[in-house]
Motif scaffolding. Structure first.
Motif, PDB file in Angstrom:
ATOM      1  N   ARG A  56       0.836  -1.212   0.000  1.00 52.50           N
ATOM      2  CA  ARG A  56       0.000   0.000   0.000  1.00 52.50           C
ATOM      3  C   ARG A  56       0.864   1.252   0.000  1.00 52.50           C
ATOM      4  NH1 ARG A  56      -3.121  -2.940   3.850  1.00 52.50           N
ATOM      5  NH2 ARG A  56      -2.318  -1.632   5.535  1.00 52.50           N
ATOM      6  N   SER A  60       1.319   4.403  -2.913  1.00 50.87           N
ATOM      7  CA  SER A  60       0.793   5.697  -2.499  1.00 50.87           C
ATOM      8  C   SER A  60       1.712   6.829  -2.957  1.00 50.87           C
ATOM      9  CB  SER A  60       0.655   5.722  -0.972  1.00 50.87           C
ATOM     10  OG  SER A  60       0.147   6.964  -0.555  1.00 50.87           O
ATOM     11  N   ASP A  61       1.145   7.766  -3.747  1.00 54.84           N
ATOM     12  CA  ASP A  61       1.927   8.929  -4.179  1.00 54.84           C
ATOM     13  C   ASP A  61       2.341   9.749  -2.962  1.00 54.84           C
ATOM     14  OD1 ASP A  61       1.737   8.340  -6.874  1.00 54.84           O
ATOM     15  OD2 ASP A  61      -0.099   9.512  -7.138  1.00 54.84           O
ATOM     16  N   CYS A  63       4.715   9.051  -0.787  1.00 54.36           N
ATOM     17  CA  CYS A  63       5.320   8.285   0.308  1.00 54.36           C
ATOM     18  C   CYS A  63       6.654   7.711  -0.141  1.00 54.36           C
ATOM     19  CB  CYS A  63       4.414   7.143   0.747  1.00 54.36           C
ATOM     20  SG  CYS A  63       3.017   7.686   1.741  1.00 54.36           S
ATOM     21  N   ARG A 106      -1.694  10.335   5.356  1.00 56.77           N
ATOM     22  CA  ARG A 106      -1.539   9.256   4.392  1.00 56.77           C
ATOM     23  C   ARG A 106      -0.897   8.034   5.037  1.00 56.77           C
ATOM     24  NH1 ARG A 106       0.803  11.670  -0.519  1.00 56.77           N
ATOM     25  NH2 ARG A 106      -1.240  12.617  -0.462  1.00 56.77           N
ATOM     26  N   LYS A 109      -3.318   6.268   7.299  1.00 51.67           N
ATOM     27  CA  LYS A 109      -4.291   5.474   6.542  1.00 51.67           C
ATOM     28  C   LYS A 109      -3.656   4.158   6.089  1.00 51.67           C
ATOM     29  CE  LYS A 109      -7.510   5.766   2.713  1.00 51.67           C
ATOM     30  NZ  LYS A 109      -8.056   6.589   1.649  1.00 51.67           N
ATOM     31  N   ILE A 110      -2.393   4.186   5.723  1.00 52.30           N
ATOM     32  CA  ILE A 110      -1.692   2.985   5.256  1.00 52.30           C
ATOM     33  C   ILE A 110      -1.503   1.988   6.397  1.00 52.30           C
ATOM     34  CG2 ILE A 110       0.532   2.122   4.407  1.00 52.30           C
ATOM     35  CD1 ILE A 110       0.685   4.775   2.759  1.00 52.30           C
TER      36      ILE A 110
END
Length: 118
Positions: A56, A60-61, A63, A106, A109-110
């Motif tokens: 994930r 993810s953009d 990260c 972000r 959320k991951i």
């Protein structure tokens, strides 16, 4: 052990000398390297969850992902490590650790609600 004494910058109060603003300096003048300004939480997950989190995060953009596949602990020569990873499919790699750097919302959320390492 030799102690390094560094003068405290006069413009910063002692409370700001940690967390990336500089070294923490104790009352005896001994310096302690500053902590990263972003902080670092160490979470716990089983192998399958760690692989999913890594996947994930990599998708993810915004990260940055730095991981440690088990091959890094099983090889002593970097060329052997590169060969082992090159010959492995992504779903076959096991991970011992994954570092994720990015916007807090972000990253949260991951990683979901993974517990902190005790």
């Amino acid at each position: 052990m030799r102690q390094v004494r560094r003068p405290r910058p006069p413009s910063l109060p002692p409370s700001l000398l940690t967390g990336g603003a500089g070294d923490a300096v104790d009352a005896d003048g001994c310096a302690y390297p500053g902590l990263p300004w972003a902080g670092c939480s160490i979470l716990v997950a089983d192998a399958a969850t760690l692989r999913a989190v890594r996947s994930r995060a990599a998708a993810s953009d915004g990260c940055f992902v730095a991981d440690m596949p088990s091959a890094a602990q099983h090889t002593r020569v970097y060329a052997d490590y590169l060969h082992t990873v090159r010959e492995s499919r992504a779903e076959d790699l096991d991970y011992y650790a994954v570092s994720i750097v990015g916007p807090r919302n972000r990253v949260d959320k991951i990683v979901g609600r993974l517990p902190l390492m005790p």
